[in-house]
Write a protein that holds these residues in place. Sequence first.
Motif, PDB file in Angstrom:
ATOM      1  N   ARG A  74       3.161  13.304  15.735  1.00  0.00           N
ATOM      2  CA  ARG A  74       2.217  12.360  15.122  1.00  0.00           C
ATOM      3  C   ARG A  74       1.941  11.175  16.049  1.00  0.00           C
ATOM      4  O   ARG A  74       0.793  10.737  16.206  1.00  0.00           O
ATOM      5  CB  ARG A  74       2.766  11.863  13.783  1.00  0.00           C
ATOM      6  N   GLN A  75       3.007  10.647  16.649  1.00  0.00           N
ATOM      7  CA  GLN A  75       2.836   9.516  17.563  1.00  0.00           C
ATOM      8  C   GLN A  75       1.992   9.911  18.773  1.00  0.00           C
ATOM      9  O   GLN A  75       1.117   9.152  19.211  1.00  0.00           O
ATOM     10  CB  GLN A  75       4.202   8.997  18.019  1.00  0.00           C
ATOM     11  N   ASN A  76       2.248  11.110  19.324  1.00  0.00           N
ATOM     12  CA  ASN A  76       1.471  11.566  20.481  1.00  0.00           C
ATOM     13  C   ASN A  76       0.015  11.859  20.110  1.00  0.00           C
ATOM     14  O   ASN A  76      -0.896  11.560  20.887  1.00  0.00           O
ATOM     15  CB  ASN A  76       2.126  12.792  21.125  1.00  0.00           C
ATOM     16  N   LEU A  77      -0.208  12.407  18.927  1.00  0.00           N
ATOM     17  CA  LEU A  77      -1.582  12.654  18.485  1.00  0.00           C
ATOM     18  C   LEU A  77      -2.365  11.346  18.394  1.00  0.00           C
ATOM     19  O   LEU A  77      -3.526  11.265  18.809  1.00  0.00           O
ATOM     20  CB  LEU A  77      -1.600  13.368  17.133  1.00  0.00           C
ATOM     21  N   GLU A  78      -1.709  10.326  17.867  1.00  0.00           N
ATOM     22  CA  GLU A  78      -2.357   9.017  17.770  1.00  0.00           C
ATOM     23  C   GLU A  78      -2.587   8.428  19.159  1.00  0.00           C
ATOM     24  O   GLU A  78      -3.668   7.923  19.460  1.00  0.00           O
ATOM     25  CB  GLU A  78      -1.502   8.071  16.928  1.00  0.00           C
ATOM     26  N   LYS A  79      -1.574   8.520  20.014  1.00  0.00           N
ATOM     27  CA  LYS A  79      -1.688   7.950  21.356  1.00  0.00           C
ATOM     28  C   LYS A  79      -2.842   8.573  22.145  1.00  0.00           C
ATOM     29  O   LYS A  79      -3.599   7.872  22.812  1.00  0.00           O
ATOM     30  CB  LYS A  79      -0.379   8.154  22.132  1.00  0.00           C
ATOM     31  N   PHE A  80      -2.972   9.906  22.043  1.00  0.00           N
ATOM     32  CA  PHE A  80      -3.997  10.595  22.830  1.00  0.00           C
ATOM     33  C   PHE A  80      -5.292  10.818  22.048  1.00  0.00           C
ATOM     34  O   PHE A  80      -6.221  11.425  22.575  1.00  0.00           O
ATOM     35  CB  PHE A  80      -3.447  11.921  23.357  1.00  0.00           C
ATOM     36  N   ASN A  81      -5.332  10.333  20.796  1.00  0.00           N
ATOM     37  CA  ASN A  81      -6.535  10.431  19.970  1.00  0.00           C
ATOM     38  C   ASN A  81      -7.064  11.868  19.946  1.00  0.00           C
ATOM     39  O   ASN A  81      -8.226  12.128  20.238  1.00  0.00           O
ATOM     40  CB  ASN A  81      -7.612   9.462  20.471  1.00  0.00           C
ATOM     41  N   THR A  82      -6.166  12.792  19.611  1.00  0.00           N
ATOM     42  CA  THR A  82      -6.484  14.215  19.643  1.00  0.00           C
ATOM     43  C   THR A  82      -7.054  14.655  18.300  1.00  0.00           C
ATOM     44  O   THR A  82      -6.334  14.807  17.325  1.00  0.00           O
ATOM     45  CB  THR A  82      -5.211  15.030  19.989  1.00  0.00           C
ATOM     46  N   ALA A  83      -8.354  14.885  18.269  1.00  0.00           N
ATOM     47  CA  ALA A  83      -9.044  15.191  17.012  1.00  0.00           C
ATOM     48  C   ALA A  83      -9.003  16.677  16.645  1.00  0.00           C
ATOM     49  O   ALA A  83      -9.086  17.019  15.479  1.00  0.00           O
ATOM     50  CB  ALA A  83     -10.491  14.726  17.099  1.00  0.00           C
ATOM     51  N   ASN A  84      -8.892  17.556  17.635  1.00  0.00           N
ATOM     52  CA  ASN A  84      -8.955  18.995  17.352  1.00  0.00           C
ATOM     53  C   ASN A  84      -7.562  19.639  17.296  1.00  0.00           C
ATOM     54  O   ASN A  84      -7.377  20.787  17.670  1.00  0.00           O
ATOM     55  CB  ASN A  84      -9.837  19.715  18.376  1.00  0.00           C
ATOM     56  N   TYR A  85      -6.590  18.888  16.810  1.00  0.00           N
ATOM     57  CA  TYR A  85      -5.205  19.353  16.672  1.00  0.00           C
ATOM     58  C   TYR A  85      -4.780  19.114  15.229  1.00  0.00           C
ATOM     59  O   TYR A  85      -4.944  18.010  14.708  1.00  0.00           O
ATOM     60  CB  TYR A  85      -4.299  18.564  17.612  1.00  0.00           C
ATOM     61  N   GLU A  86      -4.235  20.155  14.609  1.00  0.00           N
ATOM     62  CA  GLU A  86      -3.712  20.020  13.252  1.00  0.00           C
ATOM     63  C   GLU A  86      -2.225  20.324  13.263  1.00  0.00           C
ATOM     64  O   GLU A  86      -1.805  21.404  13.692  1.00  0.00           O
ATOM     65  CB  GLU A  86      -4.429  20.970  12.301  1.00  0.00           C
ATOM     66  N   LEU A  87      -1.438  19.385  12.797  1.00  0.00           N
ATOM     67  CA  LEU A  87       0.010  19.552  12.713  1.00  0.00           C
ATOM     68  C   LEU A  87       0.350  20.242  11.405  1.00  0.00           C
ATOM     69  O   LEU A  87      -0.055  19.797  10.328  1.00  0.00           O
ATOM     70  CB  LEU A  87       0.710  18.192  12.794  1.00  0.00           C
ATOM     71  N   VAL A  88       1.104  21.340  11.512  1.00  0.00           N
ATOM     72  CA  VAL A  88       1.574  22.069  10.342  1.00  0.00           C
ATOM     73  C   VAL A  88       3.086  21.904  10.293  1.00  0.00           C
ATOM     74  O   VAL A  88       3.794  22.349  11.195  1.00  0.00           O
ATOM     75  CB  VAL A  88       1.195  23.564  10.414  1.00  0.00           C
ATOM     76  N   GLU A  89       3.557  21.249   9.245  1.00  0.00           N
ATOM     77  CA  GLU A  89       4.989  21.028   9.079  1.00  0.00           C
ATOM     78  C   GLU A  89       5.590  22.259   8.417  1.00  0.00           C
ATOM     79  O   GLU A  89       5.348  22.512   7.242  1.00  0.00           O
ATOM     80  CB  GLU A  89       5.232  19.793   8.216  1.00  0.00           C
ATOM     81  N   GLY A  90       6.333  23.023   9.192  1.00  0.00           N
ATOM     82  CA  GLY A  90       6.922  24.226   8.629  1.00  0.00           C
ATOM     83  C   GLY A  90       7.435  25.159   9.697  1.00  0.00           C
ATOM     84  O   GLY A  90       7.572  24.794  10.861  1.00  0.00           O
ATOM     85  N   LEU A  91       7.698  26.381   9.258  1.00  0.00           N
ATOM     86  CA  LEU A  91       8.327  27.395  10.083  1.00  0.00           C
ATOM     87  C   LEU A  91       7.365  28.552  10.302  1.00  0.00           C
ATOM     88  O   LEU A  91       6.694  28.999   9.360  1.00  0.00           O
ATOM     89  CB  LEU A  91       9.595  27.879   9.373  1.00  0.00           C
ATOM     90  N   ALA A  92       7.318  29.025  11.523  1.00  0.00           N
ATOM     91  CA  ALA A  92       6.481  30.192  11.825  1.00  0.00           C
ATOM     92  C   ALA A  92       7.278  31.469  11.558  1.00  0.00           C
ATOM     93  O   ALA A  92       8.475  31.490  11.776  1.00  0.00           O
ATOM     94  CB  ALA A  92       6.042  30.142  13.285  1.00  0.00           C
ATOM     95  N   PRO A  93       6.632  32.501  11.081  1.00  0.00           N
ATOM     96  CA  PRO A  93       5.204  32.596  10.823  1.00  0.00           C
ATOM     97  C   PRO A  93       4.797  32.235   9.391  1.00  0.00           C
ATOM     98  O   PRO A  93       3.610  32.162   9.097  1.00  0.00           O
ATOM     99  CB  PRO A  93       4.901  34.066  11.097  1.00  0.00           C
ATOM    100  N   SER A  94       5.757  32.007   8.508  1.00  0.00           N
ATOM    101  CA  SER A  94       5.433  31.843   7.087  1.00  0.00           C
ATOM    102  C   SER A  94       4.499  30.678   6.792  1.00  0.00           C
ATOM    103  O   SER A  94       3.713  30.742   5.843  1.00  0.00           O
ATOM    104  CB  SER A  94       6.712  31.699   6.257  1.00  0.00           C
ATOM    105  N   ASP A  95       4.529  29.617   7.592  1.00  0.00           N
ATOM    106  CA  ASP A  95       3.709  28.445   7.310  1.00  0.00           C
ATOM    107  C   ASP A  95       2.465  28.331   8.187  1.00  0.00           C
ATOM    108  O   ASP A  95       1.737  27.344   8.109  1.00  0.00           O
ATOM    109  CB  ASP A  95       4.558  27.176   7.425  1.00  0.00           C
TER     110      ASP A  95
END
Length: 155
Positions: A74-95
């Motif tokens: 989250r901090q890095n997304l804000e720092k780099f102002n990354t608009a085309n990135y979605e953070l998914v909180e969870g475990l792959a592959p289920s989430d």
Amino acid sequence: MVHIEDKEFIRGKVPMTKQEVRCISIAKLDLKEDSVLIDVGAGSGSVGIEAANFTPKGKVFGIEVNPHGIEVIRQNLEKFNTANYELVEGLAPSDIPDMKVDRMFIGGSKGNLETILKWFLCHSRDNAKVVINTITLESLNDAIKGLEKMKFSEI
């Protein structure tokens, strides 16, 4: 398209793919401007955030289960102002969201590598690519076995 130096990322106490390895991994992903990339075990977000620079019309989904990693991303997304990135909180592959993708980077699998690769095969578009980074020889061996078992090409 910009590569980001390690010192630019907020890291905290979570794993980060180092700059040289990140550059090679992103090159091997062969990202297109509209690629949809899943970054499994996103750690600090370094691979996905840098990859987002190469997919301005695409989307990056970072999958992370570690609460510390989630906060650092989250901090890095804000720092780099990354608009085309979605953070998914969870475990792959289920989430991982149910969608079609054309690229996957696996930096950590929490022992779910085979099921992650199966998910990728079921959800990948034509000419999709997966890149796996490992730290231990045991993980490398598991990755090779999984890729061979599922008949991936160019192992």
